[in-house]
Design an enzyme around this catalytic site. Structure first.
Site, mmCIF file in Angstrom:
data_model
loop_
_atom_site.group_PDB
_atom_site.id
_atom_site.type_symbol
_atom_site.label_atom_id
_atom_site.label_comp_id
_atom_site.label_asym_id
_atom_site.label_seq_id
_atom_site.Cartn_x
_atom_site.Cartn_y
_atom_site.Cartn_z
ATOM 1 N N ALA A 132 -6.439 10.198 8.088
ATOM 2 C CA ALA A 132 -5.134 10.295 7.440
ATOM 3 C C ALA A 132 -4.018 10.413 8.479
ATOM 4 O O ALA A 132 -2.955 9.793 8.347
ATOM 5 C CB ALA A 132 -5.124 11.503 6.510
ATOM 6 N N ASP B 33 -5.678 2.664 8.095
ATOM 7 C CA ASP B 33 -7.109 2.367 8.222
ATOM 8 C C ASP B 33 -7.400 0.899 8.517
ATOM 9 O O ASP B 33 -8.392 0.578 9.170
ATOM 10 C CB ASP B 33 -7.825 2.714 6.903
ATOM 11 C CG ASP B 33 -8.160 4.190 6.797
ATOM 12 O OD1 ASP B 33 -7.688 4.960 7.648
ATOM 13 O OD2 ASP B 33 -8.891 4.559 5.858
ATOM 14 N N GLY C 68 -0.527 4.297 0.303
ATOM 15 C CA GLY C 68 -1.371 5.373 0.843
ATOM 16 C C GLY C 68 -0.572 6.132 1.896
ATOM 17 O O GLY C 68 0.662 6.070 1.927
ATOM 18 N N GLY D 284 0.823 -1.208 0.000
ATOM 19 C CA GLY D 284 0.000 0.000 0.000
ATOM 20 C C GLY D 284 0.853 1.252 0.000
ATOM 21 O O GLY D 284 1.757 1.399 0.826
ATOM 22 N N GLU E 76 -19.516 17.056 2.805
ATOM 23 C CA GLU E 76 -18.741 17.848 1.846
ATOM 24 C C GLU E 76 -19.377 17.789 0.458
ATOM 25 O O GLU E 76 -19.528 18.814 -0.216
ATOM 26 C CB GLU E 76 -17.292 17.334 1.817
ATOM 27 C CG GLU E 76 -16.527 17.780 3.054
ATOM 28 C CD GLU E 76 -15.242 17.000 3.337
ATOM 29 O OE1 GLU E 76 -14.448 17.475 4.139
ATOM 30 O OE2 GLU E 76 -15.051 15.912 2.777
HETATM 31 C C1 FAD Z 1 -13.593 10.539 0.433
HETATM 32 C C2 FAD Z 1 -12.707 10.484 1.642
HETATM 33 C C3 FAD Z 1 -12.519 11.622 2.414
HETATM 34 C C4 FAD Z 1 -11.691 11.590 3.528
HETATM 35 N N1 FAD Z 1 -11.518 12.733 4.262
HETATM 36 C C5 FAD Z 1 -10.652 12.726 5.301
HETATM 37 C C6 FAD Z 1 -10.377 13.915 6.027
HETATM 38 O O1 FAD Z 1 -10.942 14.975 5.742
HETATM 39 N N2 FAD Z 1 -9.476 13.862 7.044
HETATM 40 C C7 FAD Z 1 -8.832 12.701 7.376
HETATM 41 O O2 FAD Z 1 -7.996 12.701 8.277
HETATM 42 N N3 FAD Z 1 -9.087 11.564 6.721
HETATM 43 C C8 FAD Z 1 -9.970 11.541 5.697
HETATM 44 N N4 FAD Z 1 -10.219 10.385 5.011
HETATM 45 C C9 FAD Z 1 -9.584 9.148 5.476
HETATM 46 C C10 FAD Z 1 -8.154 9.033 4.999
HETATM 47 O O3 FAD Z 1 -8.074 9.280 3.625
HETATM 48 C C11 FAD Z 1 -7.674 7.639 5.343
HETATM 49 O O4 FAD Z 1 -7.693 7.521 6.742
HETATM 50 C C12 FAD Z 1 -6.274 7.371 4.832
HETATM 51 O O5 FAD Z 1 -6.227 7.490 3.435
HETATM 52 C C13 FAD Z 1 -5.821 5.982 5.248
HETATM 53 O O6 FAD Z 1 -4.537 5.761 4.765
HETATM 54 P P1 FAD Z 1 -4.043 4.270 4.488
HETATM 55 O O7 FAD Z 1 -2.649 4.398 3.996
HETATM 56 O O8 FAD Z 1 -4.323 3.418 5.649
HETATM 57 O O9 FAD Z 1 -4.989 3.752 3.330
HETATM 58 P P2 FAD Z 1 -5.212 4.350 1.875
HETATM 59 O O10 FAD Z 1 -4.893 5.783 1.806
HETATM 60 O O11 FAD Z 1 -6.570 3.904 1.495
HETATM 61 O O12 FAD Z 1 -4.125 3.587 0.999
HETATM 62 C C14 FAD Z 1 -4.179 2.202 0.815
HETATM 63 C C15 FAD Z 1 -3.374 1.869 -0.417
HETATM 64 O O13 FAD Z 1 -3.284 0.454 -0.512
HETATM 65 C C16 FAD Z 1 -3.488 0.066 -1.850
HETATM 66 N N5 FAD Z 1 -4.002 -1.304 -1.852
HETATM 67 C C17 FAD Z 1 -5.174 -1.756 -1.370
HETATM 68 N N6 FAD Z 1 -5.270 -3.087 -1.522
HETATM 69 C C18 FAD Z 1 -4.121 -3.472 -2.118
HETATM 70 C C19 FAD Z 1 -3.623 -4.734 -2.535
HETATM 71 N N7 FAD Z 1 -4.315 -5.860 -2.348
HETATM 72 N N8 FAD Z 1 -2.424 -4.769 -3.133
HETATM 73 C C20 FAD Z 1 -1.700 -3.631 -3.330
HETATM 74 N N9 FAD Z 1 -2.123 -2.422 -2.938
HETATM 75 C C21 FAD Z 1 -3.311 -2.348 -2.334
HETATM 76 C C22 FAD Z 1 -4.478 1.073 -2.394
HETATM 77 O O14 FAD Z 1 -4.400 1.147 -3.812
HETATM 78 C C23 FAD Z 1 -4.021 2.352 -1.703
HETATM 79 O O15 FAD Z 1 -3.105 3.070 -2.476
HETATM 80 C C24 FAD Z 1 -11.050 10.388 3.890
HETATM 81 C C25 FAD Z 1 -11.242 9.243 3.119
HETATM 82 C C26 FAD Z 1 -12.064 9.288 2.003
HETATM 83 C C27 FAD Z 1 -12.270 8.047 1.177
#
Ligand code: FAD
Length: 446
Positions: A327, A316, A16, A14, A178
């Protein structure tokens, strides 16, 4: 035993916020890092709704992972989907874009695969009510919003016109709020004087939320202020409601007293729930780790999995002390996991302190010049909230070019109400249209 010639192999699933911050924490370590993602870009999800509503472009919220990590010489990026983990052999099973399988060995595994949209067992809703988790989702929603006004312009009856001019949002969290604010602004300001048959300002925006308030996580005072602002914008709030069915022409909603109402709306957007991706379940099965109802994996206080100190789960998809899916949680947990590996490589013997999340607060944008922000005892709303929101998002956007571009786009949108990113085309899926429920031909058995 660790091979001293081959550097320790760290695989990060990931790219993210969690994965990126883990990779950055390992920048100066003598390890070989592979970031695996099924997307070629890092996505700034909190601004997806601005892309969906035409303020920001795709490039302003999504940056190539390779570009972000190009100066991290010990990091390579791999475009692939992780499908399974063999914890005995310490291998990740991958599927490449052309369908080929690949095995990737690791010494340390950091998992940050995020969560995906959930329809609470009603996956059939997805066809009529897209969620917003990916760039494609945002572009699809952009097309649906602006195309609805086009369809209203050519509608042949008042009823059909009203259906196209009614937008329903399911979920009263930040994304639902939003989007609701954005659609009212598009209807009332952006599209002003652009159509000849319809008055775009007549568009109705309905927001359905199961609890008694929107933005419940912000606490009652801010939630009430947000509700007042939304109502002032013309958003119709339907609190304490559950959506029980969705079709191409509208949705069925159950109210608290059990009454069920049908609302006609050609555009329904879903922002109500999340679930873990399949690879999280595969990992939990392979390690015996427990998952919560949404599939998040329970971790130890140091983010490792029980019995597997070489596997860390972050962001997440991790379940720890009911931390929210934000985030900031993802960034801090990813950085912590990266540092843990670094300390282990450096041979530090002192046990690392458990992961402690520092809550920097949360913010939600409601409309131009209006946002709510909660950070510690400080609660801001209205213009001050919006200024704070602006500052935070400029600070956290990845990359100087994205930041500069976003600031310019926000300045234009704020000063003129213009939305420059409105390009869309008809999708092939548009025809043939599904007839409205009451216009459907009777089935042979009827
Ligand atoms: C519409 C929206 C609005 C938001 N607004 C806010 C906000 O205002 N403030 C805030 O703090 N948070 C907000 N969030 C939440 C925040 O974006 C998440 O908490 C954050 O992105 C989590 O980060 P992460 O790295 O855990 O996961 P993600 O950012 O979801 O990244 C996960 C990554 O893993 C990759 N992945 C998934 N499965 C696989 C797999 N099997 N193999 C390879 N890669 C894979 C995906 O492609 C992705 O790039 C929002 C979320 C959304 C959807």
């Amino acid at each position: 035993m660790q091979d001293h010639v081959t550097p320790r192999r760290v695989v990060i699933l990931g790219g993210g916020f969690a994965g990126l911050f883990a990779a950055r924490a390992l920048r100066r370590s003598p390890v070989s890092v592979t970031v695996v993602d099924r997307r070629a870009h890092h996505l700034f999800q909190p601004l997806l709704y601005q892309c969906a509503s035409g303020i920001l472009s795709e490039g302003q919220i999504a940056q190539p992972l390779r570009d972000i990590l190009r100066r991290h010489h010990n990091v390579r990026c791999l475009l692939a989907e992780a499908t399974d983990v063999d914890v005995q052999a310490r291998l990740v099973h991958l599927r490449l874009p052309d369908g080929r399988a690949m095995e990737l060995p690791y010494d340390d595994l950091i998992v940050g695969v995020g969560m995906r949209q959930s329809y609470f067992g009603h996956d059939e809703f997805a066809a009529h009510a897209p969620g917003m988790k990916t760039l494609n989702d945002a572009l699809d929603i952009r097309r649906r919003i602006y195309q609805a006004f086009e369809m209203a312009e050519t509608a042949t009856s008042a009823r059909e016109r009203q259906q196209w001019l009614t937008f329903a949002l399911v979920g009263g969290g930040p994304t639902g709020v939003e989007l609701a604010g954005q659609i009212r602004e598009i209807a009332g300001h952006t599209l002003e004087r652009e159509f000849r048959t319809i008055d775009s300002a007549e568009a109705r925006v309905l927001l359905f939320e199961g609890s008694d308030e929107v933005l419940g996580a912000f606490g009652r005072p801010l939630a009430e202020r947000a509700a007042r602002t939304l109502r002032g914008l013309g958003v119709e709030l339907h609190l304490g409601t559950r959506v029980t069915d969705i079709d191409a022409h509208g949705l069925m909603v159950r109210h608290k007293d059990g009454a069920v109402t049908r609302y006609e709306a050609r555009t329904v957007l879903w922002t109500a729930g999340v679930e873990a991706p399949p690879v999280a379940t595969a990992l939990a099965r392979a390690t015996g780790a427990t998952q919560d109802r949404a599939g998040r994996i329970a971790v130890e206080p140091d983010l490792t999995l029980p019995g597997h100190p070489e596997i860390r789960v972050t962001g997440d998809v991790m379940s720890l002390n009911k931390l929210p899916g934000l985030a900031e949680v993802a960034m801090q947990s990813g950085a912590y996991a990266g540092r843990s590996v670094r300390h282990a490589v450096e041979g530090r013997t002192k046990k690392q302190k458990p992961f402690k999340y520092v809550d920097l607060g949360s913010a939600a944008y409601i409309s131009r010049g209006r946002a709510v922000l909660k950070t510690g005892p400080l609660h801001l709303s209205g213009f001050l909230g919006w200024l704070a929101w602006l500052f935070i998002h400029v600070a956290f956007l990845t990359g100087f070019r994205s930041r500069l571009g976003a600031v310019l786009s926000w300045s234009v949108a704020f000063a003129t109400n213009a939305r420059r990113e409105r390009a869309f085309a008809m999708s092939d899926a548009d025809a043939p249209a599904e007839p409205a429920p009451e216009q459907k031909a009777p089935s042979p058995s009827a």
